[in-house]
Scaffold this active site. Sequence first.
Site, PDB file in Angstrom:
ATOM      1  N   GLU A 474       0.849  -1.181   0.000  1.00 39.22           N
ATOM      2  CA  GLU A 474       0.000   0.000   0.000  1.00 39.22           C
ATOM      3  C   GLU A 474       0.894   1.243   0.000  1.00 39.22           C
ATOM      4  O   GLU A 474       1.143   1.819  -1.021  1.00 39.22           O
ATOM      5  CB  GLU A 474      -0.945  -0.024   1.200  1.00 39.22           C
ATOM      6  CG  GLU A 474      -1.988   1.067   1.125  1.00 39.22           C
ATOM      7  CD  GLU A 474      -3.283   0.718   1.832  1.00 39.22           C
ATOM      8  OE1 GLU A 474      -3.407  -0.375   2.387  1.00 39.22           O
ATOM      9  OE2 GLU A 474      -4.184   1.584   1.824  1.00 39.22           O
ATOM     10  N   GLU A 758      -2.140   0.552  13.426  1.00 38.46           N
ATOM     11  CA  GLU A 758      -3.232   1.018  12.576  1.00 38.46           C
ATOM     12  C   GLU A 758      -4.576   0.919  13.302  1.00 38.46           C
ATOM     13  O   GLU A 758      -5.435   1.775  13.156  1.00 38.46           O
ATOM     14  CB  GLU A 758      -3.287   0.155  11.304  1.00 38.46           C
ATOM     15  CG  GLU A 758      -4.448   0.471  10.378  1.00 38.46           C
ATOM     16  CD  GLU A 758      -4.369  -0.300   9.075  1.00 38.46           C
ATOM     17  OE1 GLU A 758      -3.716  -1.362   9.043  1.00 38.46           O
ATOM     18  OE2 GLU A 758      -4.947   0.176   8.072  1.00 38.46           O
TER      19      GLU A 758
HETATM   20  C1  BGC Z   1      -5.213   2.924   4.721  1.00 42.16           C
HETATM   21  C2  BGC Z   1      -5.564   4.110   5.535  1.00 42.16           C
HETATM   22  C3  BGC Z   1      -6.594   4.922   4.917  1.00 42.16           C
HETATM   23  C4  BGC Z   1      -7.784   4.055   4.719  1.00 42.16           C
HETATM   24  C5  BGC Z   1      -8.956   4.749   4.140  1.00 42.16           C
HETATM   25  C6  BGC Z   1      -6.425   2.120   4.451  1.00 42.16           C
HETATM   26  O1  BGC Z   1      -6.169   1.084   3.563  1.00 42.16           O
HETATM   27  O2  BGC Z   1      -4.202   2.171   5.290  1.00 42.16           O
HETATM   28  O3  BGC Z   1      -4.783   4.505   6.510  1.00 42.16           O
HETATM   29  O4  BGC Z   1      -6.849   6.142   5.468  1.00 42.16           O
HETATM   30  O5  BGC Z   1      -7.479   2.903   3.965  1.00 42.16           O
HETATM   31  O6  BGC Z   1     -10.063   4.169   4.580  1.00 42.16           O
END
Ligand code: BGC
Length: 900
Positions: A474, A758
């Site tokens: 990502e 996260e």
């Molecule tokens: C990311 C985030 C992001 C989110 C949005 C995720 O996949 O890691 O930090 O803000 O998607 O919903």
Amino acid sequence: MSTLSVTHLRCETFENPLGLGEAQPHLSWVLESETRGQKQTAYRVLAASTRSGLLAGQGDLWDSGRVDSAQSTQVAYSGCALSSRQRAWWQVSVWDKDGQPSSSAPAWFELGLLARADWQAGWIGAGLVGGQQAYSPAPYLRRAFQLPGAVAQARLYITALGLFEPYLNGQRVGSDRLAPGWTNYEKRVSVFTYDVTTLLQSGENLLGAILGDGWYCGHVGWRGRQYYGDRPRLLAQLEVTLADGSRQIVTSDAQWQWSAGPILSSDIQMGESYDARLELPGWHTPGGGGGGWQPVLPFADPGIQLEPNRGPAVRSQEELQPLGAPRRMSDFPNPRWVYDMGQNMVGHVRLKVSGPAGATVRLRFAEVLKPDGSLYLDNLRDARATDYFTLKGGGEEIYEPRFTFHGFRYVELRGLPTEPQPGAVTGIVVHSEIPPAGNFECSDPLLNQLQHNIQWGQKGNFVDIPTDCPQRNERLGWTGDAQVFIRTALFNRDVTAFFNRWQTTLADEQGENGEIPSFAPALDGASHDGGPAWADAVLVCPWTLYLTNADSRLLAEHYASFERYLTYLVKTSPGFIRCHPDTLASTASVVGADLNSTTGMFGGYGDWLSINAETPKDLIGTAFLAYSARIMSRIAAVLGKTADVEKYAALYEQVRLAFQQRFVTAQGLVAGLSQTSYVMALHFDLLPEPLRPVAVQELVRNIQNRGMHLSTGFVGAPYLLHVLSRFGQFDTAYALLLQKSWPSWLYPVTQGATTIWERWDGWTHDKGFQDPGMNSFNHYAYGSVGDWLYGVVTGLEVDPTQPGYAHSIVRPQPGGGLTYARAEHHSLRGTISSAWELQGGKLTLRVHIPANSTATVYVPANSAAAVRELGGGVGATYLRMENNAAVYALESGAYTFEAV
Ligand code: BGC
């Protein structure tokens, strides 16, 4: 003699920048003095084309003359017009409060190539090309050339579509990594400038570069390879001035050659594969590198902007040694060795190994371990994050990958020819050059670890762009994450240049209708609406920067982009409700609006990753519409756009009213009844005044009902404690801050986290790991609580009416059983700090206010009579009592207050 010294001369945000793109840069300096109330009453800037001229007092480029002004930051260079390549030496003299002068040491800045016409170089590359699934070796490019005499000065202007590592006569040029970074390559690429004077020689020379796939043609996000192009390309221009004054230019052109070398493949997400047997000894020196070199391929000029890099470079920043010896995981006959770096870090490993030619060591990386001690790789998703090193034999070999980075705490080696030797593994921490700018510390070790984790989350995710995470497939510039964290980021490190550059990327990705995407650089064609709290980064980030640096240029530069964004929001928000597409029709019918121009709108991610609490997306959307309108009105005020000040203030009021009508009951309940619902309503001042106490009560009740736990996600969490402290609920705020059980900020700390997770429940005792599809252990978003530590616990804040720390607010709020807390921040005007200590019922507060600035300090006390300033009160004027604090106006200097 003045007691005022002039230090830290900065041009833009840099000390002595080379290759600047701004021809009328802003100059700033720090004033230091031990004397209270010391300040600048006048300044004079001299700028000269030579150092000797400057030292002789001749400002042939600019002599500002004596300017009676206190301005010591953001002074615009206003001398002779400067052109590409030009260097200006500059110096500043100031006069202090008593009219005594003092002067700085000389500093300089040098411009890069400002115009397309400055370029004679062409784009070149190799015949090597991979595919969607196939990798190709990293090309080595080079060109030999003659210089007829001694070199007086030389600059290398260089960039790539892909990544580059330049060499001259066997020496690595500079120490930048992952250059030129990630921009929207269809619009612009950053150009790097190096002083290579001492690397050149009279006679035969050789300029070379290794190219990596990087973001240009390697994996990006979940999008796969070759997003922008099929292979990396180089653009380079070496400009040499000889001792006799003549000039020579060597450019990337048809005279270059390419060869494959030892880097079999390189990819940011997948890792690098290196076979030392294929090295090209001496390839970067005249006459070296063996045969087999072929002429390069020319590539058409993509016609994109070649922009002198305005952001900080990415570099190796520090080294970590593993904690003790590795653990042997038996995997007969091929043992695996697992090292613990003691810190979840971002970068790579330097491997030291010896063994026979052809032996291959595999390096794998993970943030956490499984219960059996092996690497937990599931949360990396499709990022292979694996490096391979094949030995050439014949003694100790050292390998560091070039064009990849990993997010990891644990490193597994497999295929080692012998038992691992001490020093086999060193962790190299890589991130953007964002100078440390502050720290927070207090009497609670767990909070200190939280601050540590925030700092490391920031390092690991400030790798050229602000990323969500550094490990899985990502690693994108998520807008929501960046906007919630930017205030904290600015306390910890000087990220101004970093965000200045990213703002251009945001603008580059703005859609046709004005929408701002979820992440920038964006992927997959047309930009889309990133939704509430994500897309609003386009305003929140530059506004937050402005508050800390008082530089209005970024606001002016992007004003049109802000306007387009707000126009889009208004158009897609029927009746000022920024609603989710699912509720669009019903909303429109209720508010009597039509449904025009709503295509492509996105209701957003809601209160992302909240815990058992649903906050209506429409409510979040509308709250952020109000917030954006309010910021816009303030930006307009800074830029003197009076009509717009009114226009957006009126918009804010309209949205506020719409919010009340749709989401707030007459008794003060807010739709969703969630913590985030109340936080939105209160933080953005969306409630009628009389209903605020009810809402505060409801919020506190909600927290109590959850056993003093939060339920907020990415959107609510940054403001939760601020709302509580603003409305006097300090005990509740501290209880949440210090809560150790899940969900809370300290829960991951109690589980040994060394970065911010996260998710609140990335791992729990009862459930184990969260969904591997989305479970990063290094995501800075929840680190947004850091600004409450600085801004409330120790009380360091900017005064929005006098931004850039011209006037600061110091309003500490001791609580939570802490016995001391201290924080400092190195602002553009110097160091501001606040440190308090509680002992035997006595509070001691020490503050430092940089010279040439002032502050209002709030000393916690029951009465004015209880407070004493130990330095005799010079420079401190008592103003009033307010909310259990004695308020003083402070001149600059160091003060100690005692309150009993
Ligand atoms: C990311 C985030 C992001 C989110 C949005 C995720 O996949 O890691 O930090 O803000 O998607 O919903």
